[in-house]
Design a protein around this motif. Structure first.
Motif, short mmCIF file in Angstrom:
data_model
loop_
_atom_site.label_atom_id
_atom_site.label_comp_id
_atom_site.label_asym_id
_atom_site.label_seq_id
_atom_site.Cartn_x
_atom_site.Cartn_y
_atom_site.Cartn_z
N SER A 2 0.95 -1.21 0.00
CA SER A 2 0.02 -0.02 -0.14
C SER A 2 0.98 1.16 0.00
O SER A 2 2.10 1.33 0.58
CB SER A 2 -0.92 0.07 1.41
N VAL A 62 -3.66 -9.74 6.61
CA VAL A 62 -3.63 -9.63 5.02
C VAL A 62 -4.05 -11.24 4.62
O VAL A 62 -4.67 -11.54 3.80
CB VAL A 62 -2.56 -9.04 4.39
N SER A 112 -0.43 3.98 1.20
CA SER A 112 -1.20 4.81 2.33
C SER A 112 -0.50 4.62 3.56
O SER A 112 0.13 3.70 4.08
CB SER A 112 -2.68 4.36 2.65
N THR A 129 -1.31 5.60 6.48
CA THR A 129 -2.37 4.78 7.68
C THR A 129 -2.44 3.33 7.48
O THR A 129 -2.22 2.84 8.39
CB THR A 129 -3.82 5.49 7.54
N GLU A 130 -2.48 2.79 6.28
CA GLU A 130 -2.39 1.42 6.13
C GLU A 130 -1.15 0.87 6.36
O GLU A 130 -1.12 -0.37 6.96
CB GLU A 130 -2.86 1.11 4.60
N TYR A 166 -0.36 -2.15 9.44
CA TYR A 166 -0.26 -3.31 8.58
C TYR A 166 -0.05 -4.56 9.26
O TYR A 166 0.89 -4.50 10.17
CB TYR A 166 1.17 -2.99 7.60
N ASP A 171 -4.91 -5.96 -5.83
CA ASP A 171 -3.34 -5.58 -5.50
C ASP A 171 -2.46 -6.71 -5.81
O ASP A 171 -1.06 -6.77 -5.80
CB ASP A 171 -3.33 -5.10 -4.13
#
Length: 171
Positions: free
Chosen positions: A44, A58, A46, A48-49, A53, A124
């Motif tokens: 990612s 995931v 981002s 924030t992500e 993480y 992704d």
């Protein structure tokens, strides 16, 4: 010391057939195997992500119950050969990152499908086969034969797919 085998996965039961064939082929040798099932997933962008993480979260989202159960079946079938089996994510963007991954994990060999394309369900996710082909690893290509399309569709993501597919090492 155990040999390490790397196999690409798309988290379908069908992709585990490559692992099954790899284990059957390695049964000829009397050594333990570390099996790594690897999935390509773009990291990612981002902040924030990335801060929150969790690889485990995931993987939990990507793994289906059928895939998880099939992994358990594979472990049970080859419990005397498999020293360790892991599912991992590769987020590198170039060949150098892939070479670093294989070096850090002491990968000895890779098994890849010849004519069975991985089904990437996550937007992704990316196809890792080009990284495998360009790598310095010993590559064994698995060719799917004697497996009609009707049967393949019928058993695609079922546990029984582990027992009703026929693969052969490509020459």
């Amino acid at each position: 010391m155990a040999r390490t085998i790397l196999i690409p996965t798309d988290f379908t039961v069908t992709s585990l057939n490559i692992a099954k064939i790899a284990m059957q082929k390695s049964c000829e040798h009397h050594e333990k195997i570390n099996l790594i099932l690897l999935h390509g997933l773009m990291a990612s962008t981002s902040i924030t992500e990335l801060l929150f993480y969790s690889k485990r979260k995931v993987l939990d989202k990507l793994e289906t119950p059928e895939f998880h159960a099939s992994c358990k079946l594979l472990l049970a079938k080859f419990e005397d050969k498999i020293e360790r089996m892991t599912v991992d994510i590769f987020s590198g963007i170039n060949q150098s990152a892939f070479e670093n991954y294989t070096s850090a994990n002491r990968v000895d060999e890779a098994f890849i499908p010849v004519n069975n394309k991985l089904k990437l369900k996550n937007s992704d996710s990316f196809d890792m086969i080009p990284f495998f082909r360009k790598s310095k690893l010993k590559i064994t290509e698995v060719k799917w034969e004697d497996f009609s399309l009707d049967v393949q569709k019928e058993y695609q993501d079922q546990l029984s797919a582990m027992f009703f597919t026929h693969g052969r090492i490509a020459h």
